[in-house]
Design a protein around this motif. Structure first.
Motif, PDB file in Angstrom:
ATOM      1  N   HIS A   1       0.838  -1.203   0.000  1.00 45.18           N
ATOM      2  CA  HIS A   1       0.000   0.000   0.000  1.00 45.18           C
ATOM      3  C   HIS A   1       0.872   1.252   0.000  1.00 45.18           C
ATOM      4  O   HIS A   1       0.608   2.204  -0.756  1.00 45.18           O
ATOM      5  N   ALA A   2       1.907   1.272   0.829  1.00 45.75           N
ATOM      6  CA  ALA A   2       2.785   2.438   0.893  1.00 45.75           C
ATOM      7  C   ALA A   2       3.493   2.661  -0.436  1.00 45.75           C
ATOM      8  O   ALA A   2       3.646   3.797  -0.897  1.00 45.75           O
ATOM      9  N   GLN A   3       3.893   1.572  -1.047  1.00 50.75           N
ATOM     10  CA  GLN A   3       4.576   1.687  -2.343  1.00 50.75           C
ATOM     11  C   GLN A   3       3.658   2.288  -3.398  1.00 50.75           C
ATOM     12  O   GLN A   3       4.080   3.135  -4.197  1.00 50.75           O
ATOM     13  N   SER A   4       2.398   1.889  -3.388  1.00 51.48           N
ATOM     14  CA  SER A   4       1.470   2.341  -4.431  1.00 51.48           C
ATOM     15  C   SER A   4       0.942   3.746  -4.170  1.00 51.48           C
ATOM     16  O   SER A   4       0.457   4.407  -5.100  1.00 51.48           O
ATOM     17  N   THR A   5       1.045   4.231  -2.929  1.00 51.71           N
ATOM     18  CA  THR A   5       0.493   5.549  -2.603  1.00 51.71           C
ATOM     19  C   THR A   5       1.563   6.598  -2.310  1.00 51.71           C
ATOM     20  O   THR A   5       1.232   7.755  -2.033  1.00 51.71           O
ATOM     21  N   GLY A   6       2.826   6.219  -2.345  1.00 47.67           N
ATOM     22  CA  GLY A   6       3.888   7.187  -2.082  1.00 47.67           C
ATOM     23  C   GLY A   6       3.984   7.569  -0.621  1.00 47.67           C
ATOM     24  O   GLY A   6       4.373   8.690  -0.279  1.00 47.67           O
ATOM     25  N   SER A   7       3.630   6.652   0.264  1.00 49.58           N
ATOM     26  CA  SER A   7       3.726   6.905   1.699  1.00 49.58           C
ATOM     27  C   SER A   7       4.841   6.062   2.302  1.00 49.58           C
ATOM     28  O   SER A   7       5.586   5.380   1.585  1.00 49.58           O
ATOM     29  N   HIS A   8       4.961   6.087   3.633  1.00 47.67           N
ATOM     30  CA  HIS A   8       6.108   5.465   4.301  1.00 47.67           C
ATOM     31  C   HIS A   8       5.649   4.550   5.435  1.00 47.67           C
ATOM     32  O   HIS A   8       4.443   4.409   5.680  1.00 47.67           O
ATOM     33  N   LEU A   9       6.598   3.928   6.144  1.00 44.81           N
ATOM     34  CA  LEU A   9       6.255   2.910   7.132  1.00 44.81           C
ATOM     35  C   LEU A   9       7.050   3.083   8.419  1.00 44.81           C
ATOM     36  O   LEU A   9       8.227   3.464   8.401  1.00 44.81           O
TER      37      LEU A   9
END
Length: 288
Positions: free
Chosen positions: A226-234
């Motif tokens: 999900h983070a990869q597809s939305t440009g977010s982080h973890l």
């Protein structure tokens, strides 16, 4: 966003229970996941080692250290001294939290998170100031408003409480467009722990949730995608479990899919759906 073109930044929280334990975890993180170079260091009253002391450990040098600063323990007139100490430690990032009330009768400052964020950015504009996002403490609309006020005060990004459903990630991603978000991930591995999260933190679990490490690591792999597809982080927060058991089931330790104790982590992947060539970019991006 093309998933193949973005690799999330990843930070791992290491709780400084003792100087020896956190030093060992730092060494393990460096050895087995050299591409993960950001660490969160909480500041807790019941522990002898504070976030600043953790930042000063020899094993932490060279990493992107993110100490937690509690507004409720930080008088505003101490901010210049605090900034000087951060500079002396070579720390370039902090996470501002309001902080739980102390259990030992210590003084509670009237400083708010908004005031502390504003003072830090005013005193040192190039300091990366992260703020907290808690999806459970109030209505979604109120939390959205509070988060946007933190961004207006100068916060550069938001770190969330642990989430257990990518649908909630989608909701907050849509409510806070353009705001960098680090999605919190942890392990809830018993029914007792699940009940604690519900009663203390008002956490929301999906119907599919199972209080097992396997469920939590499978969800973490879904969150990576999900983070990869939305440009977010973890933001990984292992609780009472070794890094190899939690983190190692999501990202293979250095050297392949088997950790030094011989445990198979064949289900893990650097980033779900990536080829080996794409995964090689992980080392240059997630710690940037």
């Amino acid at each position: 966003m093309n998933p193949s073109l973005f690799t999330p930044r990843i930070s791992v929280e290491l709780v400084p229970r003792t100087r020896e334990s956190i030093a060992a975890e730092l060494e393990e993180l460096r050895r087995l996941w050299p591409a993960i170079t950001a660490i969160n260091l909480p500041d807790l009253d019941h522990l002898d080692l504070g976030s600043f002391e953790s930042c000063a450990l020899p094993q932490a040098q060279g990493l992107s250290r993110i100490p937690h600063l509690r507004a409720s323990r930080t008088p505003l007139d101490s901010v210049p001294q605090l900034l000087r100490r951060l500079d002396s430690l070579g720390v370039r990032e902090v996470l501002v939290v309001q902080g739980d009330p102390p259990q030992d009768g210590r003084t509670v400052e009237r400083t708010t998170s908004l005031e502390l964020i504003r003072a830090l950015k005013s005193g040192q504009p190039d300091l990366a100031v992260h703020a907290a996002l808690d999806p459970y403490r109030q209505s979604l609309q109120d939390e959205q408003t509070y988060a946007l006020r933190k961004i207006e005060a100068g916060a550069d990004s938001l770190f969330t409480q642990p989430l257990f459903d990518t649908r909630l990630m989608e909701v907050f991603g849509e409510m806070l467009p353009g705001v960098p978000i680090y999605w919190g991930l942890t392990n809830v591995s018993s029914e007792r722990s699940r009940n604690y999260w519900i009663s203390r933190n008002r956490a929301i679990f999906p119907a599919s949730f199972e209080p097992t490490l396997d469920w939590c690591t499978a969800f973490a792999r879904e969150a990576v995608q999900h983070a990869q597809s939305t440009g977010s982080h973890l933001y990984f927060m292992p609780i009472r479990t070794g890094l190899r058991d939690f983190l190692g089931a999501v990202f293979p330790p250095a050297g392949g899919g088997t950790d030094p104790e011989g445990k198979d982590h064949s289900a893990a992947t650097w980033l779900p759906g990536q080829t080996g060539q794409q995964a090689s970019a992980f080392a240059g991006v997630c710690g940037a």
